[in-house]
Design an enzyme around this catalytic site. Structure first.
Site, mmCIF file in Angstrom:
data_model
loop_
_atom_site.group_PDB
_atom_site.id
_atom_site.type_symbol
_atom_site.label_atom_id
_atom_site.label_comp_id
_atom_site.label_asym_id
_atom_site.label_seq_id
_atom_site.Cartn_x
_atom_site.Cartn_y
_atom_site.Cartn_z
ATOM 1 N N ASP A 36 85.015 37.761 30.496
ATOM 2 C CA ASP A 36 85.032 37.190 29.149
ATOM 3 C C ASP A 36 84.140 37.967 28.207
ATOM 4 O O ASP A 36 83.275 38.724 28.629
ATOM 5 C CB ASP A 36 84.523 35.743 29.208
ATOM 6 C CG ASP A 36 85.659 34.793 29.521
ATOM 7 O OD1 ASP A 36 86.805 35.263 29.598
ATOM 8 O OD2 ASP A 36 85.382 33.602 29.696
ATOM 9 N N LYS A 58 89.312 35.840 24.253
ATOM 10 C CA LYS A 58 90.340 35.223 23.423
ATOM 11 C C LYS A 58 90.082 35.550 21.967
ATOM 12 O O LYS A 58 88.952 35.539 21.518
ATOM 13 C CB LYS A 58 90.306 33.703 23.599
ATOM 14 C CG LYS A 58 90.580 33.290 25.009
ATOM 15 C CD LYS A 58 90.075 31.897 25.258
ATOM 16 C CE LYS A 58 89.792 31.707 26.742
ATOM 17 N NZ LYS A 58 88.891 30.625 26.997
ATOM 18 N N MET A 173 78.579 26.479 20.704
ATOM 19 C CA MET A 173 79.751 26.737 19.856
ATOM 20 C C MET A 173 79.669 25.989 18.519
ATOM 21 O O MET A 173 80.689 25.590 17.965
ATOM 22 C CB MET A 173 81.054 26.318 20.573
ATOM 23 C CG MET A 173 81.285 27.084 21.844
ATOM 24 S SD MET A 173 82.780 26.573 22.710
ATOM 25 C CE MET A 173 82.262 25.054 23.456
HETATM 26 N N1 SAH Z 1 79.725 28.757 29.940
HETATM 27 C C1 SAH Z 1 78.809 29.168 28.924
HETATM 28 C C2 SAH Z 1 79.119 28.576 27.575
HETATM 29 C C3 SAH Z 1 80.439 29.014 27.010
HETATM 30 S S1 SAH Z 1 80.719 28.383 25.414
HETATM 31 C C4 SAH Z 1 77.385 28.840 29.371
HETATM 32 O O1 SAH Z 1 77.187 28.119 30.342
HETATM 33 O O2 SAH Z 1 76.447 29.360 28.763
HETATM 34 C C5 SAH Z 1 80.118 29.682 24.407
HETATM 35 C C6 SAH Z 1 78.874 29.266 23.675
HETATM 36 O O3 SAH Z 1 77.731 29.404 24.497
HETATM 37 C C7 SAH Z 1 78.550 30.112 22.457
HETATM 38 O O4 SAH Z 1 79.290 29.703 21.331
HETATM 39 C C8 SAH Z 1 77.093 29.826 22.286
HETATM 40 O O5 SAH Z 1 76.883 28.570 21.695
HETATM 41 C C9 SAH Z 1 76.620 29.728 23.713
HETATM 42 N N2 SAH Z 1 76.046 31.002 24.205
HETATM 43 C C10 SAH Z 1 76.467 31.713 25.241
HETATM 44 N N3 SAH Z 1 75.664 32.793 25.448
HETATM 45 C C11 SAH Z 1 74.705 32.726 24.504
HETATM 46 C C12 SAH Z 1 73.554 33.519 24.187
HETATM 47 N N4 SAH Z 1 73.241 34.618 24.896
HETATM 48 N N5 SAH Z 1 72.780 33.151 23.163
HETATM 49 C C13 SAH Z 1 73.057 32.045 22.444
HETATM 50 N N6 SAH Z 1 74.121 31.269 22.689
HETATM 51 C C14 SAH Z 1 74.933 31.573 23.713
#
Ligand code: SAH
Length: 505
Positions: A36, A58, A173
């Site tokens: 991803d 996506k 998100m």
């Molecule tokens: N499965 C992922 C989340 C996926 S949804 C997890 O457990 O982290 C995607 C969202 O995760 C982004 O829109 C943001 O809000 C957050 N996110 C993921 N990586 C990030 C990062 N390095 N810094 C800040 N927000 C992050």
């Protein structure tokens, strides 16, 4: 039919070291990796360099179609007997559609495993110095989506309960709908004065945070043109950030440092700079290439016992000499009574790794010093496998002392055009690079050769070099070195860079 298997693996929140050991194992086994946008691609370079890569990201507006395609691809690869890693940012079961994908696999009867990952929901606040729970501050936390559907009038989220029933609220998100999210919380009873922090690109050198309250964070984010991916953290725990900030306090945090050494040799240096918080850019200016069909080297290996000494002047010499030794079906026993001299700490370490404890390690790397310290070499035969452009001082000093030296070139240092070159030049022009590092004269010469006017291009850029001879090369271009490592070692160069920035402000 031989069915494959799918591993749904959490890649962690951004820092490639925050993946689990099991996650790495899976990447190493993978025939195919479907990754991803948020899963750091460095993980693939490091752990699955040979696997087929499929981008599962996506684009906006086509999410459902792409998700259906990804599901089909997973099934297709698995049914053809392949080991598939579905690599997802953070944890696969936290807003990652991991649950949906696992269901598809279960229904199709495909073997699968879930490898949890460190979710951004907890790790990103942690890297910003914000514990999601804390005695006297917060006894509960919730991870909530701020996706548009969360704000619909018939929202799946019980905002009225979350707003006042949970101490720390972490919203993923949600940056695109920050306005709506903060509004929902306030209208459902959370105090507008509740401390609120936004953290983007958490756990990476690009991490950036904005602090405010539920009432003013929208305005602050707008002024800063704050972008995703970011988490929103709402709650009293945000007050701890003042005391617990650690990641952004690293000595090189926010510094953009360019590494120009050969790609094959830069991993250790890059790692050291990154661990001090730097944003590291790479633009290899040279590459080390063993000389092919090297008859002189072959002859010297075949008659190794005729020598009194073998002198290794670099790790490259050791590695390339040993590679050929092994190819010829030989090992360290071929040295017999030949004495071994290792110039430099690293060269000595690499020799230790192949079971050789050098008979002599000079106190300095200067040719004259080595020739003096090695002792009586009159009429002794000395083998020196080294670079084709090795400096003459050591050779001359040994010959002056009547040694019979076989100077055998074993590798070339060739100039390369790195893929990132144009991007790097643009950053240099935009003032987006703070420091350029040179670990040899050739890296400096080749780098300056790609600049139209090195003096003006480097006017506002700091220069760090590994030793005096590289410093002299830099000075020949009319430039000044801000840092010269006190010993020609990567560790010392890194320490000097850290020290420089500690006293810079
Ligand atoms: N499965 C992922 C989340 C996926 S949804 C997890 O457990 O982290 C995607 C969202 O995760 C982004 O829109 C943001 O809000 C957050 N996110 C993921 N990586 C990030 C990062 N390095 N810094 C800040 N927000 C992050």
């Amino acid at each position: 039919m031989n069915l494959g298997k799918v591993y749904l693996v959490g890649a962690g929140p951004g820092d490639p070291k925050l993946i689990t050991l099991r996650g790495i194992e899976c990447l190493q086994m993978a025939d195919v990796v479907i990754y991803d946008f948020l899963a750091n691609q460095i993980l693939l370079d490091l752990h699955s360099p040979l696997a087929e890569r499929v981008y599962g990201g996506k684009m906006k507006g086509e999410q459902e179609e792409r998700q259906a395609e990804i599901n089909q691809e997973m099934l297709r690869f698995a049914r053809s007997g392949q080991v598939v890693v579905r690599l997802k940012g953070g944890d696969p079961f936290v807003f990652g559609r991991g649950g949906d994908e696992a269901l598809v696999l279960a229904e199709a009867g495909i073997d699968f495993e879930i490898v949890p990952g460190i979710t951004s929901a907890i790790a990103v606040p942690a890297y910003a110095g914000i514990p999601v729970t804390m005695r006297n501050y917060a006894s509960s936390f919730a991870v909530v989506t701020g996706h548009s559907s969360a704000l619909d009038s018939i929202s799946p989220i019980g905002w009225e309960k979350i707003a006042i029933g949970i101490d720390t609220i972490v919203i993923l998100m949600g940056i695109g709908h920050l306005d709506g999210v903060t509004q929902r919380l306030i209208e459902n009873g959370r105090s507008p004065q509740t401390p609120t922090t936004l953290v983007r690109c958490g756990t990476t050198p690009e991490q950036e945070a904005i602090e405010g309250t539920l009432a003013d964070i929208v305005q602050k984010a707008k002024e800063a043109n704050f972008r995703s991916p970011a988490v929103i953290i709402v709650g009293e725990v945000n007050n701890l950030r003042t005391h617990l900030q650690w990641f952004e306090q690293k000595p090189l945090f926010g510094r953009k440092i360019l590494v120009t050494r050969a790609r094959s040799q830069s991993v250790n240096f890059v790692d050291k700079l990154v661990s001090q918080g730097a944003t590291v850019l790479t633009c290899p200016m040279i590459e080390i290439v063993p000389i092919d069909q090297n008859l002189a080297l072959d002859r010297s290996i075949d008659s190794l016992s005729d020598y009194d000494w073998i002198v290794f002047t670099s790790t490259n010499s050791v590695n390339i000499f040993y590679q050929r030794l092994r190819e010829k079906g030989k090992d360290s026993r071929s040295f017999g009574p030949v004495k071994v001299c290792a110039v430099g700490k690293k060269t000595t370490e690499v020799l230790h790794q192949v079971g050789i404890f050098p008979d002599f390690v000079p106190s300095e790397s200067l040719g004259a010093v080595i020739a003096k310290e090695i002792g009586d070499v009159v009429h002794q035969r000395i083998l020196m496998p080294r670079s084709r452009i090795g400096r003459p001082e050591l050779l001359d000093s040994l010959r002056e002392r009547q040694a019979i030296v076989d100077d055998i070139p074993v590798y070339d240092t060739i100039k390369v055009v790195c893929e990132e070159q144009n991007e790097i030049l643009k950053k240099l022009e935009d003032g987006d690079i703070d420091m350029v590092t040179f670990t040899s004269s050739s890296t400096a010469e080749n780098f300056f050769a790609i600049l139209n006017d090195p003096r003006s291009a480097m006017a506002n850029v700091r220069i760090a070099v590994i030793g005096q001879s590289t410093a002299r090369t830099v000075m020949m271009y009319g430039l000044k070195c801000d840092i010269v490592a006190d010993q020609p070692l990567i560790e010392n160069l890194t320490d000097s860079i850290v020290e420089f920035y500690c006293f810079d402000d």
